[in-house]
Each structure stands twice: as structure tokens, then as C-alpha cells.
Design a protein around this motif. Structure first.
Motif, PDB file in Angstrom:
ATOM      1  N   GLN A 155       0.823  -1.202   0.000  1.00 39.39           N
ATOM      2  CA  GLN A 155       0.000   0.000   0.000  1.00 39.39           C
ATOM      3  C   GLN A 155       0.864   1.263   0.000  1.00 39.39           C
ATOM      4  N   ILE A 156       1.976   1.233   0.725  1.00 40.99           N
ATOM      5  CA  ILE A 156       2.882   2.385   0.744  1.00 40.99           C
ATOM      6  C   ILE A 156       3.433   2.643  -0.657  1.00 40.99           C
ATOM      7  N   LEU A 157       3.824   1.565  -1.352  1.00 44.70           N
ATOM      8  CA  LEU A 157       4.346   1.721  -2.713  1.00 44.70           C
ATOM      9  C   LEU A 157       3.295   2.302  -3.652  1.00 44.70           C
ATOM     10  N   ILE A 158       2.051   1.846  -3.530  1.00 47.37           N
ATOM     11  CA  ILE A 158       0.981   2.352  -4.397  1.00 47.37           C
ATOM     12  C   ILE A 158       0.730   3.828  -4.128  1.00 47.37           C
ATOM     13  N   PHE A 159       0.644   4.197  -2.861  1.00 49.95           N
ATOM     14  CA  PHE A 159       0.437   5.610  -2.521  1.00 49.95           C
ATOM     15  C   PHE A 159       1.630   6.456  -2.970  1.00 49.95           C
ATOM     16  N   LEU A 160       2.841   5.937  -2.772  1.00 48.31           N
ATOM     17  CA  LEU A 160       4.039   6.688  -3.145  1.00 48.31           C
ATOM     18  C   LEU A 160       4.084   6.939  -4.646  1.00 48.31           C
ATOM     19  N   ALA A 161       3.738   5.916  -5.430  1.00 42.66           N
ATOM     20  CA  ALA A 161       3.704   6.083  -6.882  1.00 42.66           C
ATOM     21  C   ALA A 161       2.640   7.103  -7.288  1.00 42.66           C
ATOM     22  N   GLY A 162       1.486   7.082  -6.606  1.00 39.92           N
ATOM     23  CA  GLY A 162       0.430   8.033  -6.924  1.00 39.92           C
ATOM     24  C   GLY A 162       0.800   9.459  -6.571  1.00 39.92           C
ATOM     25  N   ILE A 163       1.438   9.648  -5.425  1.00 44.48           N
ATOM     26  CA  ILE A 163       1.839  10.999  -5.010  1.00 44.48           C
ATOM     27  C   ILE A 163       2.859  11.577  -5.978  1.00 44.48           C
ATOM     28  N   GLN A 164       3.748  10.734  -6.481  1.00 45.09           N
ATOM     29  CA  GLN A 164       4.782  11.219  -7.400  1.00 45.09           C
ATOM     30  C   GLN A 164       4.229  11.600  -8.769  1.00 45.09           C
ATOM     31  N   THR A 165       3.027  11.167  -9.097  1.00 38.48           N
ATOM     32  CA  THR A 165       2.405  11.548 -10.370  1.00 38.48           C
ATOM     33  C   THR A 165       1.661  12.876 -10.286  1.00 38.48           C
ATOM     34  N   ILE A 166       1.497  13.420  -9.080  1.00 38.82           N
ATOM     35  CA  ILE A 166       0.812  14.706  -8.932  1.00 38.82           C
ATOM     36  C   ILE A 166       1.705  15.814  -9.478  1.00 38.82           C
ATOM     37  N   SER A 167       1.152  16.673 -10.291  1.00 45.33           N
ATOM     38  CA  SER A 167       1.921  17.748 -10.930  1.00 45.33           C
ATOM     39  C   SER A 167       2.480  18.716  -9.879  1.00 45.33           C
ATOM     40  N   PRO A 168       3.788  18.981  -9.902  1.00 42.05           N
ATOM     41  CA  PRO A 168       4.371  19.965  -8.959  1.00 42.05           C
ATOM     42  C   PRO A 168       3.794  21.355  -9.141  1.00 42.05           C
ATOM     43  N   GLN A 169       3.239  21.627 -10.314  1.00 47.16           N
ATOM     44  CA  GLN A 169       2.669  22.953 -10.563  1.00 47.16           C
ATOM     45  C   GLN A 169       1.493  23.248  -9.630  1.00 47.16           C
ATOM     46  N   LEU A 170       0.762  22.196  -9.234  1.00 50.08           N
ATOM     47  CA  LEU A 170      -0.352  22.398  -8.308  1.00 50.08           C
ATOM     48  C   LEU A 170       0.153  22.884  -6.957  1.00 50.08           C
ATOM     49  N   TYR A 171       1.239  22.284  -6.488  1.00 48.67           N
ATOM     50  CA  TYR A 171       1.811  22.703  -5.206  1.00 48.67           C
ATOM     51  C   TYR A 171       2.427  24.097  -5.308  1.00 48.67           C
ATOM     52  N   GLU A 172       3.056  24.393  -6.445  1.00 47.90           N
ATOM     53  CA  GLU A 172       3.649  25.719  -6.627  1.00 47.90           C
ATOM     54  C   GLU A 172       2.574  26.803  -6.632  1.00 47.90           C
ATOM     55  N   ALA A 173       1.474  26.522  -7.307  1.00 47.85           N
ATOM     56  CA  ALA A 173       0.379  27.497  -7.343  1.00 47.85           C
ATOM     57  C   ALA A 173      -0.224  27.699  -5.955  1.00 47.85           C
ATOM     58  N   SER A 174      -0.394  26.610  -5.209  1.00 48.53           N
ATOM     59  CA  SER A 174      -0.960  26.734  -3.864  1.00 48.53           C
ATOM     60  C   SER A 174      -0.015  27.486  -2.937  1.00 48.53           C
ATOM     61  N   LYS A 175       1.293  27.274  -3.106  1.00 47.20           N
ATOM     62  CA  LYS A 175       2.279  27.980  -2.281  1.00 47.20           C
ATOM     63  C   LYS A 175       2.267  29.469  -2.583  1.00 47.20           C
ATOM     64  N   MET A 176       2.116  29.815  -3.852  1.00 47.96           N
ATOM     65  CA  MET A 176       2.053  31.232  -4.223  1.00 47.96           C
ATOM     66  C   MET A 176       0.798  31.893  -3.664  1.00 47.96           C
ATOM     67  N   GLU A 177      -0.261  31.095  -3.502  1.00 47.63           N
ATOM     68  CA  GLU A 177      -1.502  31.634  -2.947  1.00 47.63           C
ATOM     69  C   GLU A 177      -1.481  31.681  -1.422  1.00 47.63           C
ATOM     70  N   GLY A 178      -0.370  31.209  -0.837  1.00 44.61           N
ATOM     71  CA  GLY A 178      -0.232  31.283   0.622  1.00 44.61           C
ATOM     72  C   GLY A 178      -0.751  30.080   1.367  1.00 44.61           C
ATOM     73  N   ALA A 179      -0.983  28.955   0.687  1.00 43.26           N
ATOM     74  CA  ALA A 179      -1.476  27.757   1.353  1.00 43.26           C
ATOM     75  C   ALA A 179      -0.374  27.119   2.187  1.00 43.26           C
ATOM     76  N   THR A 180      -0.743  26.592   3.348  1.00 45.60           N
ATOM     77  CA  THR A 180       0.201  25.890   4.201  1.00 45.60           C
ATOM     78  C   THR A 180       0.348  24.444   3.738  1.00 45.60           C
ATOM     79  N   GLY A 181       1.329  23.733   4.301  1.00 46.37           N
ATOM     80  CA  GLY A 181       1.502  22.327   3.955  1.00 46.37           C
ATOM     81  C   GLY A 181       0.294  21.498   4.339  1.00 46.37           C
ATOM     82  N   TYR A 182      -0.332  21.843   5.479  1.00 43.10           N
ATOM     83  CA  TYR A 182      -1.541  21.144   5.919  1.00 43.10           C
ATOM     84  C   TYR A 182      -2.662  21.325   4.901  1.00 43.10           C
TER      85      TYR A 182
END
Length: 284
Positions: free
Chosen positions: A178-205
Motif C-alpha cells: 500500500q505504501i508503494l501504491i500511494f508513493l507512486a500516486g503521489i509522485q504523479t501529482i503535478s508539482p505545478q499544483l503545489y507551486e500554485a498553492s504555495k504562491m496563494e499562501g497555502a500551508t503544507g496542511y
């Protein structure tokens, strides 16, 4: 034509190694099976084997109930633990590859010859310690229960969490895939989504609950189904079915137990899939 050729190995394996034995077991569950010098004699007796399993056998109902109860308790713990570890292992830190290997190691240790050592040696010592003894450098289940009770926690939550402490070895040993499946899925998430959220002031939570969790929700469904099947494939019920068939040589009763167990697992899978799939988010 090429699609048919590609699935042909699986199709042949399904027909000869699964479908034929499946029909045979259904036939045996409705019959009295005897073996003598003339071969196997199968006499149709209707649902008597099912009636015996549910009303006469002293162990079947108890073990079936215990198996379902353990599944209900363990599956959420395993899925939550796997997602938590996958998020941590996806971070950049020194020795990340080694850490990933360490958390997958219990999957290897919980199979084959090592699995047979579950009643002896180090594995038994770990289980005995987690069952109530003090954990070196940490809290045992009794100390955890006392601390949460003093904090005013609900009794149901206390019992659930202390049960998780007692099951820690089982949870870790069944979480590797299950850890491997989740890890593979998380790595497919586009980094641009996190960059956009960080620019908007979103926290890690906030990024976890608004981006990571929705994006891996299809994998939560996959891991829940996998964990349910995995938990049902190695427990006291499978041991009872095997002993009834190949120790007591009561193949009719053993087949009836297997079919009741199969229907119970199928029903749980259908309910779980229906409830979770309604909340799954698919990114276009």
C-alpha cells in the motif's frame, strides 16, 4: 486480434486454473464427497453442508465473525498508516531510498519461511511486548490508555487506538504494498499544483487536504480493496477451511465454508467499493 492475443495467457489461466476449480467447489459444496478405491464419489445432498457449517459446526460462525471484526479494525489503520508513511517517504531527505526499503522489508519478512516463525523467536517476542508489556523507549497500550483517559478521550476511541498499538507489528507488516501504491500516486501529482498553492499562501496542511488527498483518493479505493482481500486471504478462517478439507477430509463441508466465506467477502467488497467510490475525485 492483438488485444485478444495479449489477454490469452490470462484467459487460459482463468479458465483452467480458476473457473474449473470454482465450479467443482460449488458442486462439492452441494454434495457428499467420498473417496475410495474406485475414485471420488459425489452424491448430491442439497444445502445440508451449508446448514451444517452455519448451525452445527462449533467454530465456523465464531471464526467468521472474528475475521470480519479484525478486517473492520485493521483496514482503516493500514490504509491511514500507509498514506502517512508515503507522504513522509516522498519528502527529500538523506537516506530516502534506504528508508523506503526498510518500510517495505516487513512485506518480505511476512512471507515464505519467515512467516512460519510467527509463533517463535523475535516475532513472538515483539507480539508479546505489544500485547501489553512495556515498549522500550515508548508507551505500551496500558500507559497510552491511561494517558488518553486522563485527557478525557472517548472510551471507544481509547479502545480503538490501544488496539492499534497491540496490532502495530501486523499493521506494519501488511502496509508495504500500500505504501508503494500511494508513493507512486503521489509522485504523479503535478508539482505545478503545489507551486500554485504555495504562491496563494497555502500551508503544507492545506496543500495535503486540498491537493494530495483528493488526487490520491482513487488509490485509497484501490488500497482498501487490496487490503480487504489481503486480510481475508490469510487468517484463521482459511486455516479452518483447509483443515476441514485436507485434515478431516470433509470436502463437501469445506467447500460450503469456502463459498459462504467467498460470498461474505464479496458483499463487504461491494459495500466498501460503493461507499468509497462516491467520494473519489478523478482529475481530468
Amino acid at each position: 486480434m492483438w488485444g485478444f492475443i495479449y489477454v490469452l495467457p490470462w484467459l487460459l489461466g482463468f479458465i483452467f486454473f480458476f473457473f474449473v476449480p470454482l465450479i467443482s467447489s460449488l458442486r462439492f459444496s452441494l454434495s457428499s464427497v467420498e473417496a475410495n478405491s474406485n475414485g471420488i464419489i459425489v452424491n448430491f445432498i442439497g444445502f445440508k453442508n451449508y446448514t451444517e457449517a452455519l448451525t452445527v459446526n462449533t467454530s465456523f460462525n465464531r471464526i467468521l465473525t472474528e475475521s470480519i471484526t479484525n478486517m473492520v479494525v485493521n483496514v482503516p489503520l493500514i490504509v491511514i498508516f500507509s498514506l502517512f508513511l508515503a507522504v513522509l517517504l516522498n519528502q527529500k531527505f538523506i537516506g530516502r531510498t534506504l528508508a523506503r526499503a526498510i518500510f517495505f522489508l516487513p512485506v518480505i519478512l511476512a512471507s515464505g519461511v519467515i512467516m512460519a516463525l510467527d509463533s517463535t523467536s523475535l516475532v513472538q517476542a515483539i507480539n508479546d511486548t505489544n500485547a501489553g508489556g512495556p515498549i522500550v523507549g515508548g508507551l505500551g497500550s496500558f500507559e497510552l490508555a491511561m494517558m488518553m483517559e486522563d485527557a478525557g478521550a472517548n472510551e471507544i476511541i481509547i479502545n480503538y487506538l490501544t488496539g492499534a498499538v497491540d496490532r502495530i507489528y501486523q499493521i506494519v507488516s501488511q502496509s508495504g504494498v500500500q505504501i508503494l501504491i500511494f508513493l507512486a500516486g503521489i509522485q504523479t501529482i503535478s508539482p505545478q499544483l503545489y507551486e500554485a498553492s504555495k504562491m496563494e499562501g497555502a500551508t503544507g496542511y492545506e496543500a495535503f487536504w486540498k491537493i494530495t488527498f483528493p488526487m490520491v483518493s482513487p488509490l485509497i479505493l484501490v488500497n482498501v480493496i487490496y487490503t480487504i482481500i489481503d486480510s481475508f486471504s490469510r487468517n484463521a478462517m482459511t486455516d479452518l477451511i483447509r483443515e476441514t478439507g485436507f485434515t478431516a477430509f470433509n470436502f463437501g463441508l469445506s467447500s460450503a465454508m469456502a463459498w459462504i466465506y467467498f460470498l461474505a467477502v464479496s458483499l463487504i467488497l461491494l459495500i466498501s467499493s460503493y461507499l468509497i467510490s462516491r467520494k473519489v475525485f478523478y482529475y481530468d
